[in-house]
Design an enzyme around this catalytic site. Structure first.
Site, mmCIF file in Angstrom:
data_model
loop_
_atom_site.group_PDB
_atom_site.id
_atom_site.type_symbol
_atom_site.label_atom_id
_atom_site.label_comp_id
_atom_site.label_asym_id
_atom_site.label_seq_id
_atom_site.Cartn_x
_atom_site.Cartn_y
_atom_site.Cartn_z
ATOM 1 N N SER A 15 0.458 -1.371 0.051
ATOM 2 C CA SER A 15 0.049 0.110 0.014
ATOM 3 C C SER A 15 1.099 1.354 -0.128
ATOM 4 O O SER A 15 0.731 2.440 -0.439
ATOM 5 C CB SER A 15 -0.979 -0.134 0.897
ATOM 6 O OG SER A 15 -0.127 0.121 2.055
ATOM 7 N N LEU A 95 18.362 -6.668 6.639
ATOM 8 C CA LEU A 95 19.196 -6.808 5.850
ATOM 9 C C LEU A 95 21.148 -6.317 6.055
ATOM 10 O O LEU A 95 21.839 -5.869 7.342
ATOM 11 C CB LEU A 95 19.519 -5.439 4.776
ATOM 12 C CG LEU A 95 18.110 -5.150 3.876
ATOM 13 C CD1 LEU A 95 18.289 -3.880 3.588
ATOM 14 C CD2 LEU A 95 17.892 -6.618 2.263
ATOM 15 N N HIS A 111 8.709 2.710 9.097
ATOM 16 C CA HIS A 111 8.627 2.103 9.963
ATOM 17 C C HIS A 111 6.851 2.376 11.176
ATOM 18 O O HIS A 111 6.632 3.604 10.714
ATOM 19 C CB HIS A 111 9.707 1.863 10.869
ATOM 20 C CG HIS A 111 9.270 1.282 12.527
ATOM 21 N ND1 HIS A 111 9.597 -0.429 12.242
ATOM 22 C CD2 HIS A 111 9.231 1.522 13.728
ATOM 23 C CE1 HIS A 111 9.098 -0.471 13.606
ATOM 24 N NE2 HIS A 111 8.794 -0.141 14.066
ATOM 25 N N ASP A 147 16.181 -0.268 12.726
ATOM 26 C CA ASP A 147 15.001 0.748 12.870
ATOM 27 C C ASP A 147 15.674 1.213 13.488
ATOM 28 O O ASP A 147 15.026 1.889 15.033
ATOM 29 C CB ASP A 147 13.797 0.122 13.681
ATOM 30 C CG ASP A 147 12.759 -1.116 12.961
ATOM 31 O OD1 ASP A 147 12.747 -0.819 11.780
ATOM 32 O OD2 ASP A 147 11.974 -1.828 13.762
HETATM 33 C C1 GAR Z 1 4.057 -0.776 6.375
HETATM 34 O O1 GAR Z 1 2.930 0.103 7.260
HETATM 35 C C2 GAR Z 1 5.116 -0.486 7.329
HETATM 36 O O2 GAR Z 1 5.277 0.520 8.005
HETATM 37 C C3 GAR Z 1 5.727 -1.481 7.953
HETATM 38 O O3 GAR Z 1 4.686 -2.591 7.043
HETATM 39 C C4 GAR Z 1 3.936 -1.895 6.296
HETATM 40 C C5 GAR Z 1 3.779 -2.408 5.170
HETATM 41 O O4 GAR Z 1 2.012 -2.378 4.115
HETATM 42 N N1 GAR Z 1 7.036 -1.503 7.696
HETATM 43 C C6 GAR Z 1 7.567 -2.471 9.218
HETATM 44 O O5 GAR Z 1 6.740 -2.915 10.069
HETATM 45 C C7 GAR Z 1 9.009 -2.280 8.776
HETATM 46 N N2 GAR Z 1 9.703 -2.371 9.565
HETATM 47 P P1 GAR Z 1 2.064 -2.323 2.758
HETATM 48 O O6 GAR Z 1 3.406 -2.633 1.955
HETATM 49 O O7 GAR Z 1 0.799 -1.922 2.943
HETATM 50 O O8 GAR Z 1 3.196 -1.379 2.388
#
Ligand code: GAR
Length: 216
Positions: A15, A95, A111, A147
């Site tokens: 998204s 990574l 994040h 993070d």
């Molecule tokens: C997002 O909310 C992002 O902040 C989180 O994964 C989701 C991905 O959503 N990322 C993490 O937790 C990274 N540590 P998306 O695939 O719909 O963009």
């Protein structure tokens, strides 16, 4: 002027990728998605990228014996394009430091917490369980520590008494979708400098509103 070339790395729904694609559809947007790379063949974000006609590559991490082998392929795909910035958007692979160093100051992540609070997973439930009044999300440069890294932008979302992890996730992700394309645009327009591992803005953009929750 040639547009800033970005690579978006995903593992799932995509998204945030969609928000970037949508922003980049505006001819005045300074960046362009040159390639989308997913480490999961079934990630819905792959379909989003293909639908938008963007070059899409799946590098299934399960086909590589080590993390380093996976990253060799990742680096090879990235260097086939002239990439200015790598954007991690829900990319859920750790990574290695060696790879992160290759993209030092040229890789950002989003994040779902107000870093440095709630690094790692399950951020929404952990914030609710702690009874904190505010949650949010952060766009930051990527450093070898997970993070962590210089913070570019944050959005604050108040936690309401009846919020569940799902309602909170929805509210925070709505802010992510505004913030990620905006942060990216600032970088592409060179409005951001990294000085001593802190992000400095060319213009001072004041955030005047102070939030108290619950409202008084
Ligand atoms: C997002 O909310 C992002 O902040 C989180 O994964 C989701 C991905 O959503 N990322 C993490 O937790 C990274 N540590 P998306 O695939 O719909 O963009």
């Amino acid at each position: 002027m040639p547009k800033f070339q970005i690579a978006v790395l995903i593992s799932g729904n995509g998204s945030n990728l969609q928000a970037i694609i949508d922003a980049a559809n505006d001819p005045s947007y300074p960046a362009e998605v040159a390639i989308v790379i997913s480490n999961r063949p079934d990630a819905y974000g792959v379909k989003r990228a293909e639908k938008a006609g963007i070059k899409t590559v799946v590098i299934d991490h399960k086909n590589y014996e080590t993390r380093a082998d996976f990253e060799v392929e990742l680096q090879s795909q990235l260097t086939k394009q002239a990439i200015d910035l790598v954007c991690l958007a829900g990319f859920m692979r750790v990574l290695n430091a060696e790879f992160v160093e290759l993209w030092r100051d040229k890789m950002i992540n989003i994040h779902p917490s107000l870093l440095p609070a709630y690094k790692g997973l399950n951020t929404f439930q952990r914030a609710i369980d702690d009874g904190v009044r505010f949650a949010g999300c952060t766009v930051h440069y990527v450093v070898p520590e997970m993070d962590a890294g210089p913070i570019i932008m944050q959005a604050v979302v108040p936690i309401q008494q009846n919020d569940t992890k799902d309602t909170l996730a929805t509210k925070i992700q709505q802010q992510e979708h505004k913030m990620y394309p905006a942060a990216l645009s600032m970088i592409a327009k060179e409005k951001i400098k990294l000085i001593n591992q802190k992000v400095k803005f060319d213009e001072v953009i004041e955030q005047s509103e102070i939030l108290i929750s619950p409202k008084i």
